[in-house]
Design a protein around this motif. Sequence first.
Motif, PDB file in Angstrom:
ATOM      1  N   PHE A   1       0.835  -1.200   0.000  1.00  0.00           N
ATOM      2  CA  PHE A   1       0.000   0.000   0.000  1.00  0.00           C
ATOM      3  C   PHE A   1       0.873   1.254   0.000  1.00  0.00           C
ATOM      4  CE2 PHE A   1      -2.214   3.465   2.109  1.00  0.00           C
ATOM      5  CZ  PHE A   1      -3.341   3.570   1.310  1.00  0.00           C
ATOM      6  N   SER A   2       1.914   1.247   0.813  1.00  0.00           N
ATOM      7  CA  SER A   2       2.818   2.402   0.883  1.00  0.00           C
ATOM      8  C   SER A   2       3.490   2.661  -0.462  1.00  0.00           C
ATOM      9  CB  SER A   2       3.892   2.178   1.944  1.00  0.00           C
ATOM     10  OG  SER A   2       3.307   2.059   3.211  1.00  0.00           O
ATOM     11  N   MET A   3       3.906   1.607  -1.139  1.00  0.00           N
ATOM     12  CA  MET A   3       4.531   1.767  -2.452  1.00  0.00           C
ATOM     13  C   MET A   3       3.539   2.341  -3.462  1.00  0.00           C
ATOM     14  SD  MET A   3       7.762   0.779  -2.419  1.00  0.00           S
ATOM     15  CE  MET A   3       8.148   0.324  -4.092  1.00  0.00           C
ATOM     16  N   LEU A   4       2.340   1.781  -3.516  1.00  0.00           N
ATOM     17  CA  LEU A   4       1.337   2.242  -4.477  1.00  0.00           C
ATOM     18  C   LEU A   4       0.891   3.669  -4.175  1.00  0.00           C
ATOM     19  CD1 LEU A   4      -0.739  -1.041  -4.635  1.00  0.00           C
ATOM     20  CD2 LEU A   4       0.547  -0.045  -6.529  1.00  0.00           C
ATOM     21  N   PHE A   5       0.520   3.906  -2.937  1.00  0.00           N
ATOM     22  CA  PHE A   5       0.039   5.229  -2.555  1.00  0.00           C
ATOM     23  C   PHE A   5       1.165   6.257  -2.661  1.00  0.00           C
ATOM     24  CE2 PHE A   5      -1.356   8.525   0.485  1.00  0.00           C
ATOM     25  CZ  PHE A   5      -2.568   8.837  -0.115  1.00  0.00           C
ATOM     26  N   GLY A   6       2.387   5.850  -2.301  1.00  0.00           N
ATOM     27  CA  GLY A   6       3.530   6.750  -2.412  1.00  0.00           C
ATOM     28  C   GLY A   6       3.772   7.189  -3.845  1.00  0.00           C
ATOM     29  N   ASN A   7       3.706   6.250  -4.796  1.00  0.00           N
ATOM     30  CA  ASN A   7       3.875   6.600  -6.209  1.00  0.00           C
ATOM     31  C   ASN A   7       2.852   7.652  -6.630  1.00  0.00           C
ATOM     32  OD1 ASN A   7       5.888   4.676  -6.463  1.00  0.00           O
ATOM     33  ND2 ASN A   7       4.606   3.193  -7.493  1.00  0.00           N
TER      34      ASN A   7
ATOM     35  N   ILE B   1      11.972   5.350  -8.494  1.00  0.00           N
ATOM     36  CA  ILE B   1      12.679   5.838  -7.301  1.00  0.00           C
ATOM     37  C   ILE B   1      12.335   4.982  -6.081  1.00  0.00           C
ATOM     38  CG2 ILE B   1      12.967   7.796  -5.728  1.00  0.00           C
ATOM     39  CD1 ILE B   1      14.239   8.167  -8.563  1.00  0.00           C
ATOM     40  N   LEU B   2      11.057   4.726  -5.864  1.00  0.00           N
ATOM     41  CA  LEU B   2      10.663   3.931  -4.685  1.00  0.00           C
ATOM     42  C   LEU B   2      11.118   2.475  -4.814  1.00  0.00           C
ATOM     43  CD1 LEU B   2       7.121   5.369  -3.849  1.00  0.00           C
ATOM     44  CD2 LEU B   2       9.319   5.881  -2.761  1.00  0.00           C
ATOM     45  N   HIS B   3      11.091   1.945  -6.028  1.00  0.00           N
ATOM     46  CA  HIS B   3      11.541   0.561  -6.223  1.00  0.00           C
ATOM     47  C   HIS B   3      13.036   0.424  -5.936  1.00  0.00           C
ATOM     48  CE1 HIS B   3      11.614  -3.518  -7.677  1.00  0.00           C
ATOM     49  NE2 HIS B   3      12.569  -3.207  -8.535  1.00  0.00           N
ATOM     50  N   ILE B   4      13.827   1.340  -6.458  1.00  0.00           N
ATOM     51  CA  ILE B   4      15.275   1.289  -6.213  1.00  0.00           C
ATOM     52  C   ILE B   4      15.557   1.489  -4.723  1.00  0.00           C
ATOM     53  CG2 ILE B   4      17.488   2.425  -6.682  1.00  0.00           C
ATOM     54  CD1 ILE B   4      16.378   0.634  -8.983  1.00  0.00           C
ATOM     55  N   THR B   5      14.787   2.352  -4.071  1.00  0.00           N
ATOM     56  CA  THR B   5      14.952   2.567  -2.628  1.00  0.00           C
ATOM     57  C   THR B   5      14.673   1.294  -1.850  1.00  0.00           C
ATOM     58  OG1 THR B   5      14.361   4.907  -2.859  1.00  0.00           O
ATOM     59  CG2 THR B   5      14.167   3.935  -0.651  1.00  0.00           C
ATOM     60  N   GLN B   6      13.552   0.624  -2.151  1.00  0.00           N
ATOM     61  CA  GLN B   6      13.243  -0.603  -1.406  1.00  0.00           C
ATOM     62  C   GLN B   6      14.181  -1.736  -1.785  1.00  0.00           C
ATOM     63  OE1 GLN B   6      11.393  -3.675  -2.334  1.00  0.00           O
ATOM     64  NE2 GLN B   6      11.596  -3.103  -4.475  1.00  0.00           N
ATOM     65  N   LEU B   7      14.682  -1.769  -3.013  1.00  0.00           N
ATOM     66  CA  LEU B   7      15.701  -2.763  -3.372  1.00  0.00           C
ATOM     67  C   LEU B   7      16.961  -2.546  -2.539  1.00  0.00           C
ATOM     68  CD1 LEU B   7      15.716  -3.115  -7.268  1.00  0.00           C
ATOM     69  CD2 LEU B   7      15.248  -4.912  -5.609  1.00  0.00           C
TER      70      LEU B   7
END
Length: 188
Positions: A82-88, A167-173
């Motif tokens: 949810f955080s990833m989706l809503f954050g995007n 950006i969020l994907h690379i951060t969580q990776l």
Amino acid sequence: MNHSENMNSHIHRDPEYQKQLANYLFQCIFSEGSKILIFSILFFTWGLFPEFLIALILLILLRTNGGGIHCKHYSSCFLLSFSMLFGNILLAHQLILPAPVMIALSLACMIPGYWMVPVPSANRPAVTRTVDLKSKRNTLLILLALSILICRFPDQLFIRIGFWAIILHITQLSIAVIIRKKGGKKWT
């Protein structure tokens, strides 16, 4: 055929491996399907369903090819997703960066994106060299395609969602890689 190729070929025909992979796939479909249904209802209610669909498609593409943080519990996985989706979506609406900055950052993400993937779940069977290379190639192509779209249409909301997805994907990776290096196999 060298020894490692022979082993990789044998692993994919191994009935126990196939059984583990099928079990993992079933668990993923059930878990992800229920989350997608709940998220769909929430974002539809909030009038953000088109944005949600774009963010979801990008998240699925990036996560299935590159992995990331994997949670032990459904609730923590739900909150992370949810955080990833809503954050995007929120960042795409609220934090609009100049086009050159978005282009530079998206292109810069290609190097760590390629280097870090895949970060598979500890519950998934081990990644073979072939899967590793395919994951790296696909992630690089996805990031390149999104970067090209950012160059071409930087002012479009859906493209900004794509930028923030990168950006969020690379951060969580990055977080997932740090967790793995410190000996943690799963998130909370």
